[in-house]
Structure formats: C-alpha cells, structure tokens
Design a protein around this motif. Structure first.
Motif, PDB file in Angstrom:
ATOM      1  N   PHE A   1      -7.899  35.581  27.161  1.00  0.00           N
ATOM      2  CA  PHE A   1      -9.264  35.518  27.680  1.00  0.00           C
ATOM      3  C   PHE A   1      -9.438  36.446  28.869  1.00  0.00           C
ATOM      4  CE2 PHE A   1      -6.572  32.040  28.973  1.00  0.00           C
ATOM      5  CZ  PHE A   1      -6.501  32.220  30.327  1.00  0.00           C
TER       6      PHE A   1
ATOM      7  N   ILE B   1     -22.011  37.643  32.524  1.00  0.00           N
ATOM      8  CA  ILE B   1     -21.357  36.863  31.470  1.00  0.00           C
ATOM      9  C   ILE B   1     -19.843  36.969  31.593  1.00  0.00           C
ATOM     10  CG2 ILE B   1     -20.947  36.813  28.971  1.00  0.00           C
ATOM     11  CD1 ILE B   1     -23.994  37.415  28.723  1.00  0.00           C
ATOM     12  N   GLU B   2     -19.378  38.143  31.987  1.00  0.00           N
ATOM     13  CA  GLU B   2     -17.934  38.297  32.158  1.00  0.00           C
ATOM     14  C   GLU B   2     -17.397  37.405  33.268  1.00  0.00           C
ATOM     15  OE1 GLU B   2     -15.881  42.122  32.616  1.00  0.00           O
ATOM     16  OE2 GLU B   2     -16.877  42.662  30.727  1.00  0.00           O
TER      17      GLU B   2
ATOM     18  N   LEU C   1     -17.390  33.858  32.002  1.00  0.00           N
ATOM     19  CA  LEU C   1     -16.252  33.605  31.114  1.00  0.00           C
ATOM     20  C   LEU C   1     -14.984  33.345  31.921  1.00  0.00           C
ATOM     21  CD1 LEU C   1     -16.833  36.190  28.274  1.00  0.00           C
ATOM     22  CD2 LEU C   1     -16.359  33.762  27.941  1.00  0.00           C
TER      23      LEU C   1
ATOM     24  N   ASP D   1     -15.296  38.416  23.643  1.00  0.00           N
ATOM     25  CA  ASP D   1     -15.156  37.616  24.858  1.00  0.00           C
ATOM     26  C   ASP D   1     -13.730  37.090  25.008  1.00  0.00           C
ATOM     27  OD1 ASP D   1     -17.832  37.960  25.441  1.00  0.00           O
ATOM     28  OD2 ASP D   1     -18.457  36.166  24.351  1.00  0.00           O
TER      29      ASP D   1
ATOM     30  N   LYS E   1     -24.048  32.401  23.840  1.00  0.00           N
ATOM     31  CA  LYS E   1     -24.469  32.299  25.243  1.00  0.00           C
ATOM     32  C   LYS E   1     -24.942  30.889  25.561  1.00  0.00           C
ATOM     33  CE  LYS E   1     -25.484  37.128  26.046  1.00  0.00           C
ATOM     34  NZ  LYS E   1     -25.138  37.610  24.688  1.00  0.00           N
TER      35      LYS E   1
ATOM     36  N   LYS F   1     -24.422  41.634  31.327  1.00  0.00           N
ATOM     37  CA  LYS F   1     -23.081  41.654  30.754  1.00  0.00           C
ATOM     38  C   LYS F   1     -22.021  41.333  31.811  1.00  0.00           C
ATOM     39  CE  LYS F   1     -20.315  44.725  27.826  1.00  0.00           C
ATOM     40  NZ  LYS F   1     -19.285  45.209  28.769  1.00  0.00           N
TER      41      LYS F   1
ATOM     42  N   LEU G   1     -22.060  28.905  26.521  1.00  0.00           N
ATOM     43  CA  LEU G   1     -21.586  29.215  27.872  1.00  0.00           C
ATOM     44  C   LEU G   1     -22.443  28.518  28.922  1.00  0.00           C
ATOM     45  CD1 LEU G   1     -20.792  33.047  27.605  1.00  0.00           C
ATOM     46  CD2 LEU G   1     -19.213  31.119  27.454  1.00  0.00           C
TER      47      LEU G   1
ATOM     48  N   ASN H   1     -16.850  36.477  19.992  1.00  0.00           N
ATOM     49  CA  ASN H   1     -17.865  36.348  21.027  1.00  0.00           C
ATOM     50  C   ASN H   1     -18.409  34.923  21.009  1.00  0.00           C
ATOM     51  OD1 ASN H   1     -17.909  39.438  20.395  1.00  0.00           O
ATOM     52  ND2 ASN H   1     -18.901  39.132  22.389  1.00  0.00           N
TER      53      ASN H   1
ATOM     54  N   ASN I   1     -11.148  38.958  17.286  1.00  0.00           N
ATOM     55  CA  ASN I   1     -12.009  39.104  18.453  1.00  0.00           C
ATOM     56  C   ASN I   1     -13.251  38.258  18.287  1.00  0.00           C
ATOM     57  OD1 ASN I   1     -10.430  41.072  19.887  1.00  0.00           O
ATOM     58  ND2 ASN I   1     -10.979  42.489  18.238  1.00  0.00           N
TER      59      ASN I   1
END
Length: 588
Positions: free
Chosen positions: A46, A499-500, A503, A54, A105, A496, A108, A102, A100
């Motif tokens: 992660f 969001i990183e 995460l 993600d 949202k 973006k 999240l 994602n 991979n």
RNA sequence: GCGCUCUUAGCUCAGUGGAUAGAGCAUCGGUUUUCUAAACCGAGGGUCGCAGGUUCGAGUCCUGCAGAGCGCGCCA
C-alpha cells in the motif's frame, strides 16, 4: 469492546482484501484448483511508489505457481471475484503479474468518517485477545544512575509495551533488580567507606569499588539518620544494612531518571526475593526431573589466555541439549547458585504468574545469554517462543563531530540525565526507536536538537502544528467540521494528492499491527515521516496554486473537505505520538 | 579459536521473496506581499561488502570469505 475490534478489523480495506484472498484460496484448494500454500507469502503493498493503483498485491504471482487443475482460469476467476467486492473501483493484473486495485472513493470517505468517529481508538485492535505479556527491560544494576548504555533499551521496551497495548495485549512493564551478589557487596562496601569518610576517616577506594559521588549523598543520609551508630558495628547486619540502604535509594534515583523519559514500571522484582524464596528449588526440581542437571567440569574457554583458570567441578545445566552450544554453570563451585540460576528462577516466577508471553529487552552485551535462557524457558513452558528476546545494539554519542568515549571503570560514563538535559525527552525517545534495534546507531547530540527537517521529530511535530494552525484559522473564520454530515458531497473536491494522503492515513491500523507483531517501533516513525513529507509538500503546492490552499472562504465545502482529512491526519499523528511517547503542540 | 549482530548513495538510515532499490542530510540550481519558508520543487549521486547457490524472480533465503561491533569459565 469485541464488537468494536471486529469493526476496526473488518473496516480496513487492506484487511478486507487479505480476508478475500484467503477465502479465495480456501475455495480453490477445496475444489482442487490449487495446491495448498503458505499464506504468509501473500503481500499487499500500500506504499510502493511504482504501484499502478491505490494498492497492489502479489497474490496472482503466488497463486499461479500452485495451480493443480490446468482447466482453471485463475486470472478471470480472481478478477471477477475482486470486482464483486463492494469497495473495489478498478482492478487489473499487470503484464508481470501484479494485481493493481483502485478503491472506491465512497469507501475511502466511509473509512475517514469511521476514523473521525473512533478518534484515539483508531488503529487499536484486539489482535492480542487480552493475552498477558510481560515486558522486562532496563533492569540495570542498582549500583548507580541510569547511563546512556540503557537508554535505548528503556525507550524500546516502553514503546514496544505501548504497541502491544494498542493491539489488545495486557502488558506488564517490569524491572528486575539485581540486589544480590558480589556487585552489591561491593556497592555496600563503597557506601560504608563514604560513611567512614564523613566521620573524618581517610579512605581509599579499591579499583573495583564505586567512585560515584552519589554514594556520598546516600552516606550523608545514613549519617543524618543514624549518626555514628555504624562506626563500630562490625557485623553482617551492618553490611546488609548498607547494601539495602544503597539499593533502596539507587532504585529511587533510577525511577526518577526514567521518569524524565516518562517511563514507568508496573512492577519491580528483586533478585534477593528470588534467592530467599523456594522458587529456585522448584526450578531445580523441574530441570532435575528432566535430567538436565549434572555435576561436571566446564572446558577452558578458547581464546581465554588467562592463567588463573583451573578446572572445577560444579552443577551444570545441560543447555547444549536444548538450544545452546555448550552447558552452563548452575551452581558455583562453592555451592552457591550462579547469577544465571537466579535469573532463570526469576523467569520461572514470571511463568508462574501466568503470562502468555515473556519479552526481554537486552543489550548487545547479553546476546551470549540468549540460548541458555531460552533453553530454560523452553523446558518450563514447553514452547519455543514463550520467551522472546529483543536485542539492541549500542548507541554511540556524537558531539561536535566527535565520538564521546566512556568507560564505566573510569567513572566517566555519561548518565541518562546528562543527555536528557542536553536534548530533552522528545528527540531522545524518538531517535531511540527510529532505527532497527539490532543496528548500532550514532546519536548526534547537536543534530537532534536542530529545528529543521534534518530532525525528524521536529519535522513531524511541525506538520502537526501546521495542520492545527489551518484548523484553528478556519474556525476563526467560522468554518469547522464539528457537525459536518455531507460526506457524499466531498468526493468531488478531493484531489489526487489528497486521496494519496488519505490512503496512507487509512493504512495506519495495518502499520501498528505490523510494528507490534515485529516488535519494530521504527515502522511507526518511518510512517509518520512519510505522511509528514506528503503533507508539507501539499502545503507548499498551495503557494503555487491558490486553488490548492486549505482555506477558501468562498467555497465552504471544499474547505471542509480539506479540514476533514487534516483532522484525520491529526488524529493519526496523535495516536502515533502517544505510542512513541512524545508531545505534540498546536503551535510551535 | 568460537558464537551472535551488522555491512544499501559522500553521511545518517528505510526497504513483507516481487515491478525501474528509496528517504533525509550534504552538494548544485530554483520557490517567500500568502493558511507557520523551522517548509517546498528540481538535478547529480548505487558493483545493495565480495563470491557462489536455491528460485520464474534475491538487497531480502542458504553456504563460504572479508570488514565492523558485542560477547565467550563460578562476575552481574
């Protein structure tokens, strides 16, 4: 409580994915599509910079090796299975076999809501299931103040204890006081000499006696209390009195020294109590029953060219038949128990107190004793890993680009208090756990108190303060998230980069778990430095691009979006700071 | 002589058997009328100590070698 912990566990997308992979593997194995394999080889990444989604995993690479039914289309089955998971947005398998993924949202955001709700409970789990763990650390001889030699083990033990508490263990912090044996005899004699000195007698300390001035202070206390009562009191009573008096005060000094770093023990155990109890006989009987004790003569150690060596018969412990490379003395040739025998009995005492696990934090100079002690506990508990020993290598102190040399014999050892006076609690605690404990480490007294990004403690605390200043400023402008409930709306506003960061924040419970299981607190410091860097970077983007600034009075919801992850970040930071045991401030 | 730990960029250190080995410092070059520039962005910098082996795949596991640290009778 249990319900909460399950919620924590199930809510995390990393854990959800692990659970899914395991279930998928179970089903495939049951249907003979796959051979069984070691699930520990499954990894979920992660944090990789090179990742496409993600989060990513090697599950496909691991599983494809185990295909037993050639008709089975692992790739399609896996992809369609993952796609059906509620929290997955996108999923693909790359050319070289990595999965991979994602995350949706919406999912999240739900987790962020959960984080904000949990506050300081976020990241805590009940993995340990309330198991009783005893962490024994420091255990420095009560013959003087705590020195730098013990500070790494002290902080490490304390932070590992906190980590274990955070993962649902019932932790006892314990200190074993070696208040029996010849070092304490010498301590008592040294103290008596100081006492004589106070009464005008001229004394000379032998080279093996303790020269420290603290003994003069303790002698003064005796003089004040008892006057000259002990001057002509030549007896064993006097010796015991001086020994006990010295130890009592030195333990107080040690407790005070450790309190500087906010380290507190739940229990002090005393070697003398062990010696005076029947526990050592109990241990004797346990080992004797298993034919692990015998009278014999140890070989002369190779590399020892001392001339006063002579073969002696004594009671030996057959540790070589368990985990050691040779047998070890259990009684001295004069019939007394060895230090090792006492210490082993002390470990039996801990076992009898019904701990599920013992963890010892030992310095590098004790690594040679690991196999014999583990041999004892393996015999007692019938488990290989009942006793776990975390070792830490020495810390070299650097000041003005020079290594500070010290030797206990010459009395020029540096005390914990001196270092504390120079750098303070936070840098000291932080740096003691920020590298792997098995690696020897340089502690630069100049650098750790610098206030710049070379100093990771400061860098992280500064990130916390900056985040706080935004939240406070927004509040002054009348914008806050106290009764915010429009979580669906904020998805539109997340960039973006944000969001990183989110995460990363959401992976925190997993980091705590890893750090706790591996007894590696430095995973936490790596993590918080990483998040801090992302945050500082984001901050500066607001300078170049005004739309990225945190506060936009003309767009309340966008501002609130940012406040939400800022507040989440603050909570995660607070949790980490609490585990490491350092302070945090809203302004700096 | 033996045992344990370590060896990754000039320095201090990360790195679950997996993707092109990463941070910070230092060096060089940029960014402040702004929510804290105590910060950020960019560039250069690597034989992962050396040599074998296992593996589809090794900084990571195994063996050997070299270097560093710690330890090696009844001390604690």
């Amino acid at each position: 409580m249990l319900q909460d912990s399950i919620r924590t566990y199930m809510n995390n997308h990393i854990d959800l994915l692990f659970t899914y992979f395991n279930e998928f593997a179970d089903t495939c194995i049951k249907n003979n599509y796959l051979d069984n394999f070691n699930r520990k080889s499954i990894s979920i990444d992660f944090s990789s910079k090179s990742r496409q989604g993600d989060i990513s995993s090697n599950f496909y690479l691991v599983a494809i090796k185990k295909i037993s039914d050639k008709q089975f289309n692992l790739k399609d089955e896996l992809l369609s299975g993952i796609h059906n998971l509620a929290f997955i947005d996108k999923c693909e398998i790359s050319k070289n076999g990595f999965i991979n993924i994602n995350i949706k949202k919406k999912f999240l955001i739900e987790q962020i809501q959960y984080l904000l709700n949990e506050q300081t409970q976020f990241g805590k789990s009940n993995e340990g299931n309330g198991k009783k763990v005893n962490v024994e650390f420091v255990s420095a001889n009560p013959t003087g103040p705590v020195t730098v030699a013990h500070m790494r083990g002290a902080v490490l033990g304390d932070v590992i204890s906190s980590l274990l508490s955070n993962t649902g263990h019932q932790v006892t912090r314990e200190y074993y006081v070696n208040n029996a044996g010849s070092q304490i005899d010498i301590l008592g004699k040294s103290l008596f000499k100081r006492y004589l000195e106070l009464h005008g007698e001229k004394v000379e300390l032998n080279s093996n006696e303790y020269p420290g001035e603290y003994l003069i202070d303790i002698a003064k206390l005796i003089k004040k209390k008892d006057g000259d009562k002990w001057l002509n009191y030549d007896s064993i009573d006097r010796e015991e009195y001086f020994k006990d008096f010295a130890v009592k005060y030195l333990i107080e000094f040690i407790e005070k020294d450790l309190m500087l770093l906010n380290i507190k023990f739940d229990k002090f155990s005393f070697e003398k109590d062990i010696v005076n109890s029947s526990i050592i006989n109990d241990l004797f009987n346990i080992l004797d029953k298993k034919n692990l004790l015998y009278n014999g003569i140890l070989e002369k150690p190779k590399g020892d060219d001392s001339e006063d060596w002579e073969p002696r018969e004594q009671l030996l412990f057959k540790s070589s038949s368990i985990l050691d490379d040779q047998d070890r003395a259990f009684k001295k040739s004069n019939g007394e128990w060895t230090y090792f025998a006492n210490d082993a009995a002390y470990h039996l005492d801990k076992y009898n107190r019904e701990f599920n696990k013992l963890i010892n934090i030992w310095g590098a100079d004790h690594v040679g004793y690991i196999p014999r002690m583990k041999s004892v506990l393996k015999t007692i508990a019938n488990k290989d890993d009942y006793l776990e020993i975390v070792t830490c290598q020495i810390v070299r102190l650097i000041k003005n680009n020079k290594i500070l040399k010290m030797s206990k014999r010459e009395g020029n050892f540096i005390t914990l208090q001196e270092v504390y006076n120079q750098v303070g609690k936070d840098p000291l605690r932080y740096f003691m756990v920020s590298t792997k404990s098995e690696t020897s480490m340089d502690f630069d007294l100049n650098k750790v108190i610098e206030k710049n990004k070379d100093n990771s403690v400061f860098y992280c605390q500064y990130a916390y303060a900056r985040a706080s200043s935004v939240i406070n400023k927004a509040e002054d402008l009348g914008i806050d998230i106290k009764s915010f409930n429009n979580f669906d709306e904020i998805i539109k506003y997340l960039t973006k980069d944000e969001i990183e960061i989110i995460l990363k924040l959401l992976s925190y419970p997993y980091i705590v778990k890893l750090a706790s299981n591996a007894r590696e607190p430095h995973r936490l410091t790596n993590f918080i430095e990483d998040v801090s860097a992302s945050f500082h970077s984001f901050w500066n983007k607001g300078k170049e691009n005004e739309s990225l600034r945190f506060i936009d009075e003309n767009n309340i919801i966008k501002t609130q979006t940012k406040l939400i992850w800022l507040q989440s970040m603050r909570l995660v930071f607070e949790n980490i700071f609490n585990i490491i045991g350092i302070d945090y401030h809203e302004t700096m």
